[in-house]
Write an enzyme that holds these catalytic residues in place. Sequence first.
Site: not given
Lengths: 226, 226
Positions: A158, A160, A165
Site C-alpha cells: 500500500h 505510495k 537519485d
Amino acid sequence: MRPLRWRVAAVAAAGLALALEALPWALRWLRARRRRPRREVLFFPSQVTCTEALLQAPGAGAAPAQPPAGCLCRLPHGESSLSRLLRALLAARASLELCLFAFSNPQLGRAVQLLHQRGVHVRVVTDCDYMALNGSQIGLLRKAGIQVRHDQDLGYMHHKFAIVDKKVLITGSLNWTTQAIQNNRENVLIMEDEEYVRLFLEEFERIWEEFNPTKYRFFPQKKRGH
Amino acid sequence: MRPLRWRVAAVAAAGLALALEALPWALRWLRARRRRPRREVLFFPSQVTCTEALLQAPGAGAAPAQPPAGCLCRLPHGESSLSRLLRALLAARASLELCLFAFSNPQLGRAVQLLHQRGVHVRVVTDCDYMALNGSQIGLLRKAGIQVRHDQDLGYMHHKFAIVDKKVLITGSLNWTTQAIQNNRENVLIMEDEEYVRLFLEEFERIWEEFNPTKYRFFPQKKRGH
C-alpha cells in the site's frame, strides 16, 4: 624595542580576534549560499493543466512549463500539483525507485518511460491485485523493459513513494491514478532529506528482495478486504 | 608607562580573541543540549503487541509500555509500530486534528476517546463513504461528543494525517484500520516540523470549513471508483 614588539603583538592579536569573530559569519554566509534542500508539499485535487511541455522536451524536467510549439489543447498551461510531481520525477539522472499501490495515470507513466529511455535505472514495486486492473501502467512499463516486482501477500503493498537519485523522497497518500489526482483530497511530500531517504530506501530494498520472482508461488491467494 | 599600556592592551586583545573563538562553540553546545525535534518513520505491517498499558494508564502516553497489573493476554508487551503511533497521539495535551479516509482500528479509536476525556480539543474530518462501513470508529467518536465532519464530494477524502498540539505532523499511507496495520505494507512519518505542520494545518482548516454541516446537501451523490 620592547614597545614595538608589544605593539606588533597587540595588532596581531586584534587582527586574530577580528578574523576569529568573522569566521562563523563567513561560514554561515557560505552555508546560506549553498542550495536549500528541497522541501515541498503538494495537495490534491489540483487544477487540470497541460503537461505536454514537460513530457515532450528531450531534456524535460529542467525547463519551465511552456506550451510546446504546436500544442493546440485548450487546457491551461501553468503549474499544478501534477506538473510539480512530474517535474520532481523528471529531475532523476541516475536512479528511480517506485513503490506504488496503484499506478494508472498516463502522464506519470510516460514520465517513468522517458526516464528509462534516458538511461535512468528504474525499479518498480507494486501490488499484484491493482497491477492487473484496466488502465494500469504496469504492463506498459514492463513492455518498455522496466523491472517490476509485485507482492503475493494477503495484505496490500500500500506504499505510495518514489526515491529520485537516492536523494529525494516523494511520499504521501496519493495513488498514481487520474481519479485520485483530479478528484481526491490527497497530499504528497517532496523531501530532500538524507535520513528519510535512507529509511525508505532500506524499506524498498527489503521489499525488492522479498518480491524476487524466484520466490513467487504461483498463484497468490485471494486477498482480504481493504 | 607605554609598554605597560600596550601589554594590557595585548592581553585584553588576546582574551577577546579567545572569547570570540569560544563563542560559536558555546552556542553550538547549547543548541545541541536542546531536544532534537522528533523525526520518526514507522513501517507496517508490524508485530501485534498488547497496547493495554498505553490505553489504560490515566496519564498514558508518557510511561513506558509495561503490561498493566493483571494483564493476562498472551501478546508480546514490547514496542511495535502501532504502539509508537499510539504514543505519538497520546502525547497530545491541547489539540488533535485528524484527517482520515478510513478509521476502524479500535485501539486508535480508544486513544482518541481518551484524549477527548482528558480535555484535548479533538476535531475529525473523514470520508462519507467509509465512515458508514461496519466497524468504523466514527459513530463511537461522535457518540462520545467529538466533532466530526465529512465530505460530500465525488472524490475521496483520502488524506491520512494527524496534527498533535499543532506541533507534530503524523502522515503517510496508512489508513487507521486493523487490516492495514496488521497486513499491509505501509509507512507513517512522525515529524516535529513547523513548516509541514503549518501547511497541513492550513489544509485541515480549509477542509474543516468546506465540510461545515451548514453546507451539506443531503444526500451526497454516489462516488466513482477508487
